[in-house]
Design a protein around this motif. Structure first.
Motif, PDB file in Angstrom:
ATOM      1  N   ARG A  57       0.834  -1.194   0.000  1.00  0.00           N
ATOM      2  CA  ARG A  57       0.000   0.000   0.000  1.00  0.00           C
ATOM      3  C   ARG A  57       0.869   1.244   0.000  1.00  0.00           C
ATOM      4  N   LEU A  58       0.310   2.317  -0.516  1.00  0.00           N
ATOM      5  CA  LEU A  58       0.989   3.598  -0.532  1.00  0.00           C
ATOM      6  C   LEU A  58       0.530   4.403   0.684  1.00  0.00           C
ATOM      7  N   PRO A  59       1.434   5.116   1.369  1.00  0.00           N
ATOM      8  CA  PRO A  59       1.033   5.918   2.529  1.00  0.00           C
ATOM      9  C   PRO A  59      -0.018   6.968   2.145  1.00  0.00           C
ATOM     10  N   LEU A  60      -0.879   7.308   3.097  1.00  0.00           N
ATOM     11  CA  LEU A  60      -1.946   8.277   2.855  1.00  0.00           C
ATOM     12  C   LEU A  60      -1.397   9.612   2.371  1.00  0.00           C
ATOM     13  N   GLN A  61      -0.283  10.053   2.958  1.00  0.00           N
ATOM     14  CA  GLN A  61       0.298  11.336   2.565  1.00  0.00           C
ATOM     15  C   GLN A  61       0.673  11.335   1.081  1.00  0.00           C
ATOM     16  N   ALA A  62       1.166  10.191   0.603  1.00  0.00           N
ATOM     17  CA  ALA A  62       1.546  10.085  -0.810  1.00  0.00           C
ATOM     18  C   ALA A  62       0.315  10.182  -1.707  1.00  0.00           C
ATOM     19  N   HIS A  63      -0.794   9.576  -1.264  1.00  0.00           N
ATOM     20  CA  HIS A  63      -2.042   9.666  -2.039  1.00  0.00           C
ATOM     21  C   HIS A  63      -2.537  11.107  -2.095  1.00  0.00           C
ATOM     22  N   LEU A 107      -2.053  -1.771  -3.887  1.00  0.00           N
ATOM     23  CA  LEU A 107      -3.444  -2.186  -3.774  1.00  0.00           C
ATOM     24  C   LEU A 107      -4.414  -1.110  -4.247  1.00  0.00           C
ATOM     25  N   GLU A 108      -4.119   0.134  -3.908  1.00  0.00           N
ATOM     26  CA  GLU A 108      -5.063   1.228  -4.162  1.00  0.00           C
ATOM     27  C   GLU A 108      -5.246   1.547  -5.640  1.00  0.00           C
ATOM     28  N   ASN A 109      -4.435   0.959  -6.515  1.00  0.00           N
ATOM     29  CA  ASN A 109      -4.583   1.260  -7.940  1.00  0.00           C
ATOM     30  C   ASN A 109      -6.001   0.992  -8.424  1.00  0.00           C
TER      31      ASN A 109
END
Length: 202
Positions: free
Chosen positions: A91-97, A146-148
């Protein structure tokens, strides 16, 4: 609406049909975390590069050149991941999103301003947003994030709307199919992610 769909289906060239089929194969294999998806996706994009160039759509051709390059990167990246005993989904960190969404919105606003001023684009911001968003989301796929799939849900919904609004029923239906596959992809990758997390030492 049915007549429009049938007329568009009848107007589809064999090369376009092959590209569509390869695009669907790419998504179905991506759901299963099979790195052969990148070969199917790369071939589909290469065909679109040729079709777009022939149709005098240089920006669309350039976008698909990027997809071809990402297909090579994704294949190599997933080959390294396949050497692990457990499939890798992270997963990508929330800040990166948050930073990514802000950047996509900002760049989309700039390109939308240019499109509105220099072209007759029907939906300059939404068209820009889906384009820039697709670039970032393809990178997320290659990195096994995952978030893709959540990004694709938003992008494909907008794409389906745009094509319906412009009377391109066949393409709109195709993106509805993509939406269904994206939902399946999210839950499939979520299962892999949870298995890996539970197998990691505390």
């Amino acid at each position: 609406m049915i007549d429009a769909f049938l007329s568009q289906l009848a107007a589809t060239t064999p090369l376009e049909a092959v590209s569509v089929v390869l695009g669907l194969v790419y998504l179905l294999l991506a759901v299963r975390r099979n790195r052969l998806c990148w070969i199917a996706g790369g071939l589909a994009s290469a065909i679109v590069v040729y079709l777009s160039a022939r149709a005098l759509l240089p920006m669309h051709a350039a976008l698909n050149v990027y997809y071809v390059g990402m297909s090579v990167y994704g294949f190599v990246r997933w080959k390294k991941d396949s050497e692990s005993s457990t499939p890798i989904v992270t997963r990508l960190p929330l800040q990166a999103h948050l930073a990514a969404v802000a950047a996509i919105a900002a760049v989309s606003a700039l390109s939308a301003h240019w499109l509105a001023r220099e072209t007759q684009a029907a939906w300059p911001f939404l068209d820009s947003f889906t384009t820039w968003g697709s670039l970032f989301t393809t990178w997320l796929v290659a990195r096994s994030k995952l978030e893709n799939w959540l990004y694709w849900l938003v992008i494909d919904t907008i794409q389906a709307f745009l094509f319906i609004a412009q009377g391109l029923v066949f393409l709109a239906l195709l993106f509805v199919v993509y939406l269904v596959i994206a939902v399946a992809g999210f839950f499939s990758w979520l299962k892999i992610y949870r298995m890996r997390v539970s197998a990691s030492p505390i």
